[in-house]
Design a protein around this motif. Structure first.
Motif, PDB file in Angstrom:
ATOM      1  N   ARG A   1      11.488  12.277  -5.593  1.00 57.11           N
ATOM      2  CA  ARG A   1      11.665  10.927  -6.165  1.00 57.11           C
ATOM      3  C   ARG A   1      10.957  10.789  -7.505  1.00 57.11           C
ATOM      4  O   ARG A   1      11.491  10.163  -8.436  1.00 57.11           O
ATOM      5  CB  ARG A   1      11.105   9.882  -5.203  1.00 57.11           C
ATOM      6  N   VAL A   2       9.746  11.359  -7.587  1.00 56.58           N
ATOM      7  CA  VAL A   2       8.989  11.266  -8.840  1.00 56.58           C
ATOM      8  C   VAL A   2       9.747  11.969  -9.964  1.00 56.58           C
ATOM      9  O   VAL A   2       9.876  11.433 -11.073  1.00 56.58           O
ATOM     10  CB  VAL A   2       7.570  11.871  -8.654  1.00 56.58           C
ATOM     11  N   ALA A   3      10.260  13.160  -9.664  1.00 52.13           N
ATOM     12  CA  ALA A   3      10.985  13.928 -10.689  1.00 52.13           C
ATOM     13  C   ALA A   3      12.238  13.183 -11.128  1.00 52.13           C
ATOM     14  O   ALA A   3      12.539  13.088 -12.321  1.00 52.13           O
ATOM     15  CB  ALA A   3      11.341  15.306 -10.140  1.00 52.13           C
TER      16      ALA A   3
ATOM     17  N   VAL B   1       5.332   4.547   3.459  1.00 54.13           N
ATOM     18  CA  VAL B   1       4.982   5.946   3.714  1.00 54.13           C
ATOM     19  C   VAL B   1       6.030   6.856   3.092  1.00 54.13           C
ATOM     20  O   VAL B   1       7.228   6.566   3.183  1.00 54.13           O
ATOM     21  CB  VAL B   1       4.911   6.202   5.237  1.00 54.13           C
ATOM     22  N   VAL B   2       5.575   7.940   2.460  1.00 60.11           N
ATOM     23  CA  VAL B   2       6.528   8.926   1.931  1.00 60.11           C
ATOM     24  C   VAL B   2       5.957  10.331   2.139  1.00 60.11           C
ATOM     25  O   VAL B   2       4.779  10.587   1.872  1.00 60.11           O
ATOM     26  CB  VAL B   2       6.852   8.649   0.442  1.00 60.11           C
ATOM     27  N   GLU B   3       6.793  11.231   2.654  1.00 56.86           N
ATOM     28  CA  GLU B   3       6.378  12.625   2.834  1.00 56.86           C
ATOM     29  C   GLU B   3       6.282  13.312   1.469  1.00 56.86           C
ATOM     30  O   GLU B   3       6.993  12.930   0.529  1.00 56.86           O
ATOM     31  CB  GLU B   3       7.401  13.368   3.703  1.00 56.86           C
TER      32      GLU B   3
ATOM     33  N   VAL C   1       0.850  -1.183   0.000  1.00 56.99           N
ATOM     34  CA  VAL C   1       0.000   0.000   0.000  1.00 56.99           C
ATOM     35  C   VAL C   1       0.886   1.234   0.000  1.00 56.99           C
ATOM     36  O   VAL C   1       1.848   1.309   0.782  1.00 56.99           O
ATOM     37  CB  VAL C   1      -0.889   0.003   1.263  1.00 56.99           C
ATOM     38  N   GLY C   2       0.559   2.203  -0.847  1.00 60.84           N
ATOM     39  CA  GLY C   2       1.318   3.450  -0.791  1.00 60.84           C
ATOM     40  C   GLY C   2       1.148   4.272  -2.053  1.00 60.84           C
ATOM     41  O   GLY C   2       0.779   3.764  -3.115  1.00 60.84           O
ATOM     42  N   LEU C   3       1.455   5.542  -1.906  1.00 65.72           N
ATOM     43  CA  LEU C   3       1.362   6.501  -3.009  1.00 65.72           C
ATOM     44  C   LEU C   3       2.536   6.293  -3.971  1.00 65.72           C
ATOM     45  O   LEU C   3       3.486   5.561  -3.653  1.00 65.72           O
ATOM     46  CB  LEU C   3       1.365   7.916  -2.422  1.00 65.72           C
ATOM     47  N   PRO C   4       2.502   6.938  -5.142  1.00 66.41           N
ATOM     48  CA  PRO C   4       3.618   6.812  -6.078  1.00 66.41           C
ATOM     49  C   PRO C   4       4.948   7.214  -5.424  1.00 66.41           C
ATOM     50  O   PRO C   4       4.994   8.188  -4.660  1.00 66.41           O
ATOM     51  CB  PRO C   4       3.262   7.796  -7.202  1.00 66.41           C
ATOM     52  N   ALA C   5       5.978   6.428  -5.723  1.00 65.63           N
ATOM     53  CA  ALA C   5       7.347   6.668  -5.235  1.00 65.63           C
ATOM     54  C   ALA C   5       7.501   6.475  -3.726  1.00 65.63           C
ATOM     55  O   ALA C   5       8.501   6.885  -3.140  1.00 65.63           O
ATOM     56  CB  ALA C   5       7.867   8.046  -5.644  1.00 65.63           C
TER      57      ALA C   5
END
Ligand SMILES: Nc1ncnc2c1ncn2[C@@H]1O[C@H](COP(=O)(O)OP(=O)(O)O)[C@@H](O)[C@H]1O
Ligand SMILES: [Mg+2]
Length: 190
Positions: free
Chosen positions: A112-114, A103-105, A8-12
């Motif tokens: 990370r996405v960039a 988890v990512v702030e 479970v988690g958002l992108p990156a």
């Protein structure tokens, strides 16, 4: 008894990185939606097709787990219902589910996405800052009970979790978790 890991988690957030570790350590069958969608649709990310791909991967994963193979579902699972439905369906097939939350702030995530887009565009979809904000707002983080493997709540009224799951993911056949169970009373299916 096999284990299915729900990442479970958002992108990156680090889901695929974690999935690759589990894949080696367990070992487990890693099912990463993005990898399939990227190769099938040439960098596009069409929502209806993505749901079908996930459904087919779930059928494969549930069958493998029912046969005794550990499975990593590297999907993201932003909604509670998605996780509850799969915990129920996999549990009914004798597979124990582990929900892991990466988890990512927000500021780390943007970086990370960039960077991923710059360095490995073939491994990802373009994601805008507005999408990152919108997706974070819609994300339902797993609670303590889910993370601890607590009881699965009842499905929405009038449905089973299996019905809910095959509606959410076309191509998902929850019956593969218990097929085949041939007895003297049930003739073998062809
Ligand atoms: N724990 C971590 N610490 C620092 N960087 C990480 C960590 N986990 C992942 N990354 C980096 O962040 C990027 C996104 O990770 P990835 O596993 O692809 O995330 P996801 O699959 O959730 O989108 C990758 O470039 C990866 O190397
Ligand atoms: Mg990933």
């Amino acid at each position: 008894m096999a284990t299915a890991f729900l990442l479970v988690g958002l992108p990156a957030a680090g889901k695929t990185s974690r999935a690759r570790v589990l894949e080696r350590e367990r070992p487990a069958l890693r099912l990463t939606t993005d990898a399939w969608v990227l190769r099938l649709f040439g960098g596009a990310n069409p929502a209806p097709e993505r749901d079908v791909v996930e459904g087919l991967l779930l059928t494969t994963g549930l069958r493998a787990a029912a046969l005794g193979v550990d499975v990593v579902l590297d999907f993201g699972f932003w909604s509670r219902d998605e996780r509850d439905a799969l915990r129920h369906v996999f549990g009914a097939a004798g597979v124990s589910c582990v929900v892991e939350h990466l988890v990512v702030e927000a500021d780390v995530q943007r970086g990370r996405v960039a960077r991923r887009w710059r360095e490995r565009p073939q491994d990802t979809f373009p994601i805008s800052d507005d999408e990152l904000v919108e997706w974070r707002a819609s994300f339902e983080a797993p609670d303590e009970s889910e993370l601890a493997g607590g009881p699965v709540p009842a499905p929405p009224a009038g449905q089973t979790w299996a019905d809910w799951a095959s509606g959410r993911w076309p191509g998902f056949d929850p019956t593969v978790g218990t097929f085949p169970r041939v007895t003297q009373d049930t003739p073998e299916r062809v």
